[in-house]
Design an enzyme around this catalytic site. Structure first.
Site, mmCIF file in Angstrom:
data_model
loop_
_atom_site.group_PDB
_atom_site.id
_atom_site.type_symbol
_atom_site.label_atom_id
_atom_site.label_comp_id
_atom_site.label_asym_id
_atom_site.label_seq_id
_atom_site.Cartn_x
_atom_site.Cartn_y
_atom_site.Cartn_z
ATOM 1 N N ASP A 64 30.742 18.562 58.160
ATOM 2 C CA ASP A 64 31.866 17.837 57.561
ATOM 3 C C ASP A 64 32.582 17.123 58.707
ATOM 4 O O ASP A 64 33.311 17.745 59.476
ATOM 5 C CB ASP A 64 32.788 18.850 56.871
ATOM 6 C CG ASP A 64 34.014 18.202 56.252
ATOM 7 O OD1 ASP A 64 34.309 17.035 56.589
ATOM 8 O OD2 ASP A 64 34.698 18.872 55.454
ATOM 9 N N TYR B 28 33.263 1.356 34.259
ATOM 10 C CA TYR B 28 32.551 2.639 34.354
ATOM 11 C C TYR B 28 31.193 2.395 34.974
ATOM 12 O O TYR B 28 30.516 1.425 34.629
ATOM 13 C CB TYR B 28 32.363 3.268 32.965
ATOM 14 C CG TYR B 28 33.241 4.482 32.788
ATOM 15 C CD1 TYR B 28 33.101 5.572 33.632
ATOM 16 C CD2 TYR B 28 34.216 4.526 31.798
ATOM 17 C CE1 TYR B 28 33.920 6.682 33.503
ATOM 18 C CE2 TYR B 28 35.034 5.629 31.662
ATOM 19 C CZ TYR B 28 34.879 6.714 32.516
ATOM 20 O OH TYR B 28 35.687 7.798 32.390
#
Ligand code: DSN
Length: 481
Positions: free
Chosen positions: A243, A66
């Site tokens: 994008d 994590y």
């Protein structure tokens, strides 16, 4: 004496043996996947083949870690190795694209776009509201000020390229979360030329006054002038977001430069890493100095825990893209795309915009062959040619059946096919589509989905496609047999 196995063959064989020891069906499916990919004439414009180094970088212990937060500022202890790979990926991205800042955590293109949207909202809507209220952060706001800020956040406008002109669902369209977040209006292309109409875009921007103008596409075969887009954005006080998921490889490979390179012009640029950029499946955000802090809050703002194994693979892929050979690859993608366009048009096909300047072509199969996109896609698949249907501007068949077939060259260029092979592929596509006919439903009514194709044509084209591919083996150094 048998040839010694390559390091890559040994690595993948050993990995599959380990997996086979636990769940053989998974090992078999992985082996089958590479066989299927080897046998497929892949013209899907958004797909590619990552290198063995990129693939191997994903299968390791980073998957267990994590690492919410950013480099050096994590919500979990023990992240020094994650910091190393995330820093490497970000540094390579900054150098490759000439960006001020790179955030390499997004898991996909939609995630990268969400990070970008929330970064702009945080900078341009939330920060001024906090300042007005004399608050340092949102938890310090009164219930009334918080309610007001939430209303304001939900009341912003976005201008994006229309879907039938080649825009993307995540650029503010209602079925996507972006359309539920923003009041969206679209800009399109000139019906006569199929090219982006900057004057119409400017007029719409002046009237609509969006917070964000999104540029970028997934099915537009031409270049976008980002200098003009930025001028328009500045004129109306909008943030320019690009994008570049589809064409990031062409930017990385310096085929798109100057006005056509989004990075110097946009405040924020998003991309996927697995299309023309040829990395692992994932996303990335680049931004100028004005949005660094907000972009870096992407996780846990809108992203789940980062995928350190994928960030490791992004670092490897970005290092590959910095090699001079990647520039050659990017140029060959466009050369191949143009050769495919020429081959199709010479045989009578109508292409949206009459050609291409990038990695993709959009064939108007309704005008050219009297088929819907759905029928053409299926007929080509029957013949071993993998494409996808796509709407064309003002599409009479709508977004489901469509009138277009989108074809792209990044994957076949990775395999080594060149302009001569593209002409032959154009001939195969034309052979299938001139032979295919619209079919009927089970009750005999005209169908937009069903097609009829002589089996002999499908077999003949499949055979020729397979022969072509045999000359350009995929992962030639890897033998799993
Ligand atoms: N799936 C990508 C494409 O095919 O263009 C974009 O979402």
């Amino acid at each position: 004496m048998p040839e010694p196995l390559s390091t890559e063959s040994t690595a993948f064989r050993s990995a599959l043996d380990v997996i086979r020891g636990v769940e053989p069906r998974v090992a078999d499916a992985i082996g089958q996947e590479v066989e299927d990919q080897r046998a497929s004439l892949k013209l899907i414009a958004s797909e590619n083949y990552a290198s063995p180094a990129v693939l191997l970088a994903m299968g390791n212990w980073f998957s267990d870690k994590y690492a919410e937060g950013t480099i050096g500022r994590r919500f979990y202890a023990g992240c020094r190795n994650v910091d190393t790979v995330e820093s490497l990926a970000a540094e390579h991205a900054k150098e490759l694209f000439g960006a001020r800042h790179a955030y390499v955590q997004p898991h996909s293109g939609i995630d990268a776009n969400l990070v970008a949207f929330w970064a702009v909202l945080a900078a341009r809507v939330e920060a001024p509201a906090l300042q007005r209220a004399g608050a340092r952060q949102v938890n310090d706001l009164s219930e009334k000020d918080w309610a007001e800020l939430r209303r304001e956040l939900g009341n912003q406008r976005m201008l994006g390229m229309s879907l039938d002109a080649g825009g993307h669902l995540t650029h503010g369209f209602r079925p996507n979360i972006s359309g539920k977040m923003f009041d969206q209006r679209s800009y399109g292309t000139d019906p006569a030329t199929g090219l982006l109409d900057y004057d119409a875009l400017r007029a719409t921007a002046r009237e609509f006054k969006p917070l964000i103008i999104v540029a970028g596409y997934s099915a537009y075969p031409r270049l976008v002038n980002f200098r003009i887009m930025r001028e328009i954005a500045d004129e109306v006080g909008a943030t320019l977001m690009v994008d570049m998921a589809h064409f990031a490889g062409l930017v990385a490979g310096k085929v798109l430069t100057g006005d056509f390179d989004p990075v110097p012009h946009a405040q924020i640029v998003t991309t996927t890493t697995h299309k023309s950029l040829r990395g692992p499946r994932g996303g990335m955000v680049l931004c100028d100095d004005s949005l660094v802090e907000q972009v870096d809050r992407g996780c846990p703002m809108v992203l789940g825990g980062p995928l350190p194994h994928v960030m490791a693979a992004k670092a490897v892929a970005l290092a590959e893209a910095r090699q001079p050979s990647f520039q050659d690859y990017a140029q060959r993608i466009v050369d191949n795309s143009r050769a495919l366009a020429d081959g199709l048009m010479r045989r009578g096909a109508t292409l949206v915009t009459g050609g291409t300047d990038n990695h993709l072509n959009l064939i108007d199969v309704a005008t050219s062959y009297g088929l819907t996109g759905r029928q053409a896609e299926s007929a080509l698949l029957d013949s071993g040619v993998v494409t996808n249907r796509n709407a064309i501007p003002q599409d009479p068949n709508g977004a489901w059946y469509t009138s277009g077939i989108r074809i792209g060259t990044p994957a076949l260029t990775t395999r080594g096919l060149g302009t001569g092979e593209m002409d032959e592929i154009a001939a195969l596509i034309d052979r299938v589509l001139t032979s295919a006919e619209a079919g009927t439903t089970s009750k005999g009514a005209p169908s937009k989905a069903q097609h009829v194709l002589d089996e002999k044509v499908a077999d003949e084209v499949s055979r020729r496609a397979a022969e072509l591919l045999d000359g350009f083996p995929l992962y030639p150094g890897i033998d799993l047999s």
